[in-house]
Design an enzyme around this catalytic site. Sequence first.
Site, PDB file in Angstrom:
ATOM      1  N   GLY A   9      51.594  12.831  24.329  1.00  0.00           N
ATOM      2  CA  GLY A   9      50.981  14.197  24.939  1.00  0.00           C
ATOM      3  C   GLY A   9      50.915  14.944  25.775  1.00  0.00           C
ATOM      4  O   GLY A   9      50.696  15.433  26.552  1.00  0.00           O
ATOM      5  N   ILE A  10      52.202  15.322  24.987  1.00  0.00           N
ATOM      6  CA  ILE A  10      52.990  16.293  26.930  1.00  0.00           C
ATOM      7  C   ILE A  10      51.560  17.586  26.190  1.00  0.00           C
ATOM      8  O   ILE A  10      52.264  18.164  27.861  1.00  0.00           O
ATOM      9  CB  ILE A  10      54.527  16.023  26.490  1.00  0.00           C
ATOM     10  CG1 ILE A  10      55.125  17.400  27.616  1.00  0.00           C
ATOM     11  CG2 ILE A  10      55.433  16.783  25.434  1.00  0.00           C
ATOM     12  CD1 ILE A  10      56.467  16.394  27.934  1.00  0.00           C
ATOM     13  N   GLY A  12      49.786  18.664  26.011  1.00  0.00           N
ATOM     14  CA  GLY A  12      47.978  18.803  26.684  1.00  0.00           C
ATOM     15  C   GLY A  12      48.784  19.629  28.185  1.00  0.00           C
ATOM     16  O   GLY A  12      49.097  19.292  28.628  1.00  0.00           O
ATOM     17  N   LEU A  81      49.609   9.823  27.607  1.00  0.00           N
ATOM     18  CA  LEU A  81      48.190  10.735  28.080  1.00  0.00           C
ATOM     19  C   LEU A  81      48.101  11.075  26.844  1.00  0.00           C
ATOM     20  O   LEU A  81      47.212  11.864  26.199  1.00  0.00           O
ATOM     21  CB  LEU A  81      48.764  11.938  29.370  1.00  0.00           C
ATOM     22  CG  LEU A  81      50.071  12.326  30.122  1.00  0.00           C
ATOM     23  CD1 LEU A  81      50.077  13.039  30.768  1.00  0.00           C
ATOM     24  CD2 LEU A  81      49.129  10.644  30.752  1.00  0.00           C
ATOM     25  N   ALA A  83      45.833  11.398  23.222  1.00  0.00           N
ATOM     26  CA  ALA A  83      44.319  10.943  22.498  1.00  0.00           C
ATOM     27  C   ALA A  83      43.638  12.034  21.862  1.00  0.00           C
ATOM     28  O   ALA A  83      44.206  13.030  22.323  1.00  0.00           O
ATOM     29  CB  ALA A  83      43.714  10.568  23.704  1.00  0.00           C
ATOM     30  N   SER A  85      41.105  13.799  22.797  1.00  0.00           N
ATOM     31  CA  SER A  85      40.089  13.435  23.853  1.00  0.00           C
ATOM     32  C   SER A  85      39.344  14.290  24.236  1.00  0.00           C
ATOM     33  O   SER A  85      38.462  13.817  25.303  1.00  0.00           O
ATOM     34  CB  SER A  85      41.294  14.284  25.507  1.00  0.00           C
ATOM     35  OG  SER A  85      41.844  15.591  25.155  1.00  0.00           O
ATOM     36  N   SER A 126      40.038   6.888  31.860  1.00  0.00           N
ATOM     37  CA  SER A 126      38.224   7.318  31.985  1.00  0.00           C
ATOM     38  C   SER A 126      37.304   7.111  32.485  1.00  0.00           C
ATOM     39  O   SER A 126      36.831   6.353  32.261  1.00  0.00           O
ATOM     40  CB  SER A 126      37.746   8.129  30.584  1.00  0.00           C
ATOM     41  OG  SER A 126      36.811   9.196  30.457  1.00  0.00           O
ATOM     42  N   GLU A 128      34.762   8.283  31.224  1.00  0.00           N
ATOM     43  CA  GLU A 128      33.795   8.585  30.284  1.00  0.00           C
ATOM     44  C   GLU A 128      33.960   6.694  29.743  1.00  0.00           C
ATOM     45  O   GLU A 128      32.605   6.368  29.705  1.00  0.00           O
ATOM     46  CB  GLU A 128      34.900   8.993  29.510  1.00  0.00           C
ATOM     47  CG  GLU A 128      33.689   8.950  27.727  1.00  0.00           C
ATOM     48  CD  GLU A 128      32.361  10.789  28.069  1.00  0.00           C
ATOM     49  OE1 GLU A 128      32.676  10.844  28.889  1.00  0.00           O
ATOM     50  OE2 GLU A 128      31.302  10.819  26.734  1.00  0.00           O
ATOM     51  N   TYR A 150      34.505   8.264  21.563  1.00  0.00           N
ATOM     52  CA  TYR A 150      36.187   8.288  22.457  1.00  0.00           C
ATOM     53  C   TYR A 150      36.280   6.828  24.172  1.00  0.00           C
ATOM     54  O   TYR A 150      36.761   6.492  24.269  1.00  0.00           O
ATOM     55  CB  TYR A 150      35.598   9.372  22.800  1.00  0.00           C
ATOM     56  CG  TYR A 150      36.694   9.845  24.038  1.00  0.00           C
ATOM     57  CD1 TYR A 150      38.390  10.217  24.620  1.00  0.00           C
ATOM     58  CD2 TYR A 150      36.314   9.377  25.467  1.00  0.00           C
ATOM     59  CE1 TYR A 150      39.093  10.724  24.879  1.00  0.00           C
ATOM     60  CE2 TYR A 150      36.830   9.650  26.778  1.00  0.00           C
ATOM     61  CZ  TYR A 150      38.567  10.311  26.478  1.00  0.00           C
ATOM     62  OH  TYR A 150      39.434  10.515  27.393  1.00  0.00           O
TER      63      TYR A 150
HETATM   64  N1  GDD Z   1      32.037  20.438  25.203  1.00  0.00           N
HETATM   65  C1  GDD Z   1      31.255  20.938  25.890  1.00  0.00           C
HETATM   66  N2  GDD Z   1      30.846  22.404  25.493  1.00  0.00           N
HETATM   67  N3  GDD Z   1      30.080  20.077  26.754  1.00  0.00           N
HETATM   68  C2  GDD Z   1      28.835  20.778  27.224  1.00  0.00           C
HETATM   69  C3  GDD Z   1      28.152  22.033  26.251  1.00  0.00           C
HETATM   70  C4  GDD Z   1      29.072  23.062  25.841  1.00  0.00           C
HETATM   71  O1  GDD Z   1      28.399  23.548  25.335  1.00  0.00           O
HETATM   72  N4  GDD Z   1      26.538  22.077  27.242  1.00  0.00           N
HETATM   73  C5  GDD Z   1      26.874  21.129  28.151  1.00  0.00           C
HETATM   74  N5  GDD Z   1      28.105  20.246  28.173  1.00  0.00           N
HETATM   75  C6  GDD Z   1      27.968  18.689  28.489  1.00  0.00           C
HETATM   76  C7  GDD Z   1      28.598  18.116  27.904  1.00  0.00           C
HETATM   77  O2  GDD Z   1      27.625  17.671  27.484  1.00  0.00           O
HETATM   78  C8  GDD Z   1      28.952  16.547  28.702  1.00  0.00           C
HETATM   79  O3  GDD Z   1      27.877  16.016  29.829  1.00  0.00           O
HETATM   80  C9  GDD Z   1      29.620  17.944  29.746  1.00  0.00           C
HETATM   81  O4  GDD Z   1      28.322  19.185  29.695  1.00  0.00           O
HETATM   82  C10 GDD Z   1      30.767  18.146  30.096  1.00  0.00           C
HETATM   83  O5  GDD Z   1      31.791  17.904  28.933  1.00  0.00           O
HETATM   84  P1  GDD Z   1      32.220  18.651  28.311  1.00  0.00           P
HETATM   85  O6  GDD Z   1      33.891  18.757  29.261  1.00  0.00           O
HETATM   86  O7  GDD Z   1      33.442  17.683  26.936  1.00  0.00           O
HETATM   87  O8  GDD Z   1      33.333  16.697  28.965  1.00  0.00           O
HETATM   88  P2  GDD Z   1      33.074  14.561  28.648  1.00  0.00           P
HETATM   89  O9  GDD Z   1      33.137  14.632  30.054  1.00  0.00           O
HETATM   90  O10 GDD Z   1      32.660  15.103  27.754  1.00  0.00           O
HETATM   91  O11 GDD Z   1      34.911  14.725  28.861  1.00  0.00           O
HETATM   92  C11 GDD Z   1      35.912  14.765  29.272  1.00  0.00           C
HETATM   93  O12 GDD Z   1      36.070  14.294  30.885  1.00  0.00           O
HETATM   94  C12 GDD Z   1      36.237  12.424  30.094  1.00  0.00           C
HETATM   95  C13 GDD Z   1      36.331  12.371  31.805  1.00  0.00           C
HETATM   96  O13 GDD Z   1      35.330  11.413  32.028  1.00  0.00           O
HETATM   97  C14 GDD Z   1      37.122  14.464  28.811  1.00  0.00           C
HETATM   98  O14 GDD Z   1      38.182  15.513  29.427  1.00  0.00           O
HETATM   99  C15 GDD Z   1      37.883  13.156  27.824  1.00  0.00           C
HETATM  100  O15 GDD Z   1      39.260  13.151  28.013  1.00  0.00           O
HETATM  101  C16 GDD Z   1      37.932  12.661  29.994  1.00  0.00           C
HETATM  102  O16 GDD Z   1      38.124  10.670  29.436  1.00  0.00           O
END
Ligand code: GDD
Length: 322
Positions: A9-10, A12, A81, A83, A85, A126, A128, A150
Amino acid sequence: MSRIALITGISGQDGAYLSHLLLAKGYEVHGLCPRRGSDTLWRLRELGVHDHVRMIDGDVTDLSSLVRALERSRATEVYNLAAQSFVGISWNQPVLTGQVTGLGAVNVLEAVRMVNPQARIYQASSSEMFGRIQAERQDERTPFYPRSPYGAAKLYAHWMTVNYRESHGLHASSGLLFNHESPLRGIEFVTRKITDAVARIRLGHQRELRLGNLDARRDWGFAGDYVDAMWRMLQQPQPDDYVVATGRTVSVREFCALAFGQVGLRYEDHVVVDPAFLRPAEVDVLLGNPEKAHRVLGWQADTSLEALVAMMVERDLERLAG
Ligand code: GDD
């Protein structure tokens, strides 16, 4: 003695920052890289490390390519790394997510066991996995409750890492990393989607930003700080699991206010809630307790959320202007 790392995953965000860190420490850095058409290595270029890492063709879903990569690189530290993701897309691609994010990690563990069981392994677990949280502040002892394909795939990979440690004696550590962002974040993640839109709106390229759940709360840190925690885990005499977080939780709405405020705008004038971006099951709030990482690894998150937002908005403005 030269130290050799293999990073899956380099291409990313974390792969780029980790390469930069390890090269600065004098490591020889190899990256497992699937051959794909478009420019997947732009992050390494942005950090100026592209010409210093050695790429090996391969993919974590292909055990034989991992075996070859370990033999060729003679890596003594392996950072997994790789995934699928993006949480949001994992409902549409649950099988692929399981194959890459879940079974891919087992391929890495198995390849190390076969080729060089002395090599040290970092598994990117994660926050998550905490999903519907079972404690107000999540630490290494908090029970898991994943809420997405995920999260479930990451949890399988996490327990397999623990299992290889306990069954085969591998030095395999798991970093329970909370959300970590940077100017190198993919545009599909909410923070970068926001900072990119802020720059576009500021420069008059677009008027509105469509988002999903504004009330979701995350513990957001800077990816550049977090890769240092990964490295520290592999320098410990014993493998273990560590929560890596800032200990502060902020809503998407508050993140918007900070990012728009950075360029003198109000998010209320531009953000539109669009149900298309809501998820079938949401992780409402995440808040990590990084006390163990601080105590054992001497690690802490140095970059404030305000500094992170400023860095991201500034870089997106530069990119658009350029
Ligand atoms: N992507 C996205 N787009 N998220 C949104 C949006 C939108 O338009 N509007 C609201 N959100 C909310 C999502 O519902 C979520 O609750 C929060 O914003 C963060 O979404 P993401 O930035 O997509 O990240 P994530 O928390 O789902 O996952 C990330 O963090 C994890 C660690 O907890 C990723 O990087 C994962 O790979 C990582 O494991």
